[in-house]
Design an enzyme around this catalytic site. Structure first.
Site, PDB file in Angstrom:
ATOM      1  N   CYS A   1     -10.279  54.231  44.239  1.00  0.00           N
ATOM      2  CA  CYS A   1     -10.147  55.356  43.309  1.00  0.00           C
ATOM      3  C   CYS A   1      -8.692  55.593  42.890  1.00  0.00           C
ATOM      4  O   CYS A   1      -8.411  55.838  41.702  1.00  0.00           O
ATOM      5  CB  CYS A   1     -10.727  56.620  43.931  1.00  0.00           C
ATOM      6  SG  CYS A   1     -10.179  56.955  45.619  1.00  0.00           S
TER       7      CYS A   1
ATOM      8  N   HIS B   1      -7.651  63.462  42.663  1.00  0.00           N
ATOM      9  CA  HIS B   1      -6.484  62.808  43.259  1.00  0.00           C
ATOM     10  C   HIS B   1      -5.287  62.927  42.317  1.00  0.00           C
ATOM     11  O   HIS B   1      -5.423  62.814  41.092  1.00  0.00           O
ATOM     12  CB  HIS B   1      -6.753  61.318  43.485  1.00  0.00           C
ATOM     13  CG  HIS B   1      -7.712  61.025  44.594  1.00  0.00           C
ATOM     14  ND1 HIS B   1      -8.279  61.991  45.396  1.00  0.00           N
ATOM     15  CD2 HIS B   1      -8.232  59.832  45.030  1.00  0.00           C
ATOM     16  CE1 HIS B   1      -9.082  61.411  46.275  1.00  0.00           C
ATOM     17  NE2 HIS B   1      -9.068  60.111  46.070  1.00  0.00           N
TER      18      HIS B   1
END
Length: 339
Positions: A131, A243
């Protein structure tokens, strides 16, 4: 005529997001199967706003006649079942780390290296990158095309959803325990995550690097350019979804902040929000639930020749996982598996 799509690990965070993303993007399906371990039999998951799917036992599922499998059940499970599905003629798009660095498995980010997808025929498996790697290479691809990247220094600030539902539950439970003066229990993370940051994601390697940091280094080379050197420090932070990354980039040729901003604004999958004022940047709270990779704080680094600094934020469950996998499926359907 549509496709028959199986979602492996359908009861997990990413699996549910894959089902949601398939429905939101109107992927052409004739049938959808939600697969998980036998412990999940009897549960149901949503596909779009109206359809409810009964979860089926992965171990008993017959992949013959199915076109695409979106897989996010964990590395050990993928190692066992992805080759079985692939052998049955089903193209597996795997979100785990198990196949990423195998030379005959393409590692694909559609905005960055769509041409790599042609290699899926070697094993009928396509790997979805980590990711944190995905959002970084999406932002760096237009800059690499413009001025050639030499070196990347990245520090990540990764949400607990990257550790699954258990990670999200632990942040919630620890936060509540602190407020009511109950003992703080550690189960998923090795240190308290509530009101804290932990510079440890995945296992440690012999050189002191964690596997999460290693993934970012080697995956960036495989996707973007093997000549790029990368060093990473990956940190878990008390955020539920999204994130963030602080990225320092050194280029072969001069590049200004203005040139970089223009290139990023024109690139697919990127939204630039950089006003150099209070609230003129994006944080994980604002990116949750959105598809783009957001880039802010674009500025020149005068401590190194041809350097830039960037702040990159994305929803790790969407572009960092489910959306990227569905985009790969769209490329397959559009260019390779046409019906």
């Amino acid at each position: 005529m549509g496709y028959k799509v199986a979602v492996i690990g359908a009861t997990g965070n990413v699996g549910r997001e894959m089902l949601t993303t398939l429905a939101e993007r109107n992927f052409p399906v004739d049938a959808v199967a939600a697969l998980a371990s036998e412990n999940s039999i009897g549960t149901q998951v949503s596909f779009g706003e109206k359809d409810i799917l009964d979860v089926q036992d992965l171990a008993r599922f017959d992949f013959r006649g199915w076109d695409i499998a979106l897989s996010s059940p964990g590395g050990k499970v993928s190692a066992q079942y992805a080759p079985k599905a692939a052998a049955a003629g089903c193209v597996v798009i795997d979100n785990t780390s198990h196949f990423r660095m195998e030379p005959d498995v393409p590692l694909v980010v559609p905005e960055v290296n769509p041409e790599a997808l042609a290699g899926y025929t070697k094993r009928n498996i396509v790997a979805n990158p980590n990711c944190s790697t995905i959002q970084m290479v999406v932002a760096l691809k237009p800059l690499h095309d413009l001025a050639r990247i030499k070196r990347i220094v990245v520090s990540t600030y990764q949400s607990v959803s990257g550790a699954g539902r258990d990670g999200m539950d632990e942040l919630f439970n620890q936060t509540r325990a602190i407020y009511v003066n109950d003992p703080v229990e550690k189960r998923k993370f090795d240190k308290q995550i509530a009101f804290n940051v932990i510079p440890h994601i995945d296992s440690f390697m012999e050189d002191g690097t964690t596997r999460e940091e290693w993934k970012m280094m080697v995956e960036t080379k495989k996707i973007l350019d093997p000549r790029i050197t990368v060093t990473a420090t990956c940190v878990r932070v008390p955020v539920f979804i999204g994130h963030a990354e602080s990225v320092n980039v050194e280029f072969e040729r001069p590049i200004t902040a203005e040139e970089a901003t223009e290139a990023l604004r024109e690139a697919p999958g990127i939204t630039v929000i950089d006003h150099r004022a209070d609230e003129g940047f994006v944080t994980p709270v604002e990116c949750a639930g959105d598809d783009p990779v957001f880039v802010s704080r674009i500025r020149e680094d005068f401590s190194v020749e041809n350097g830039l600094n960037l702040w990159i934020v994305a929803d790790n469950l969407r572009k960092g996982a489910a959306l990227n996998a569905v985009q790969i499926a769209e490329l397959l359907a559009g260019n390779y598996l046409r019906k």
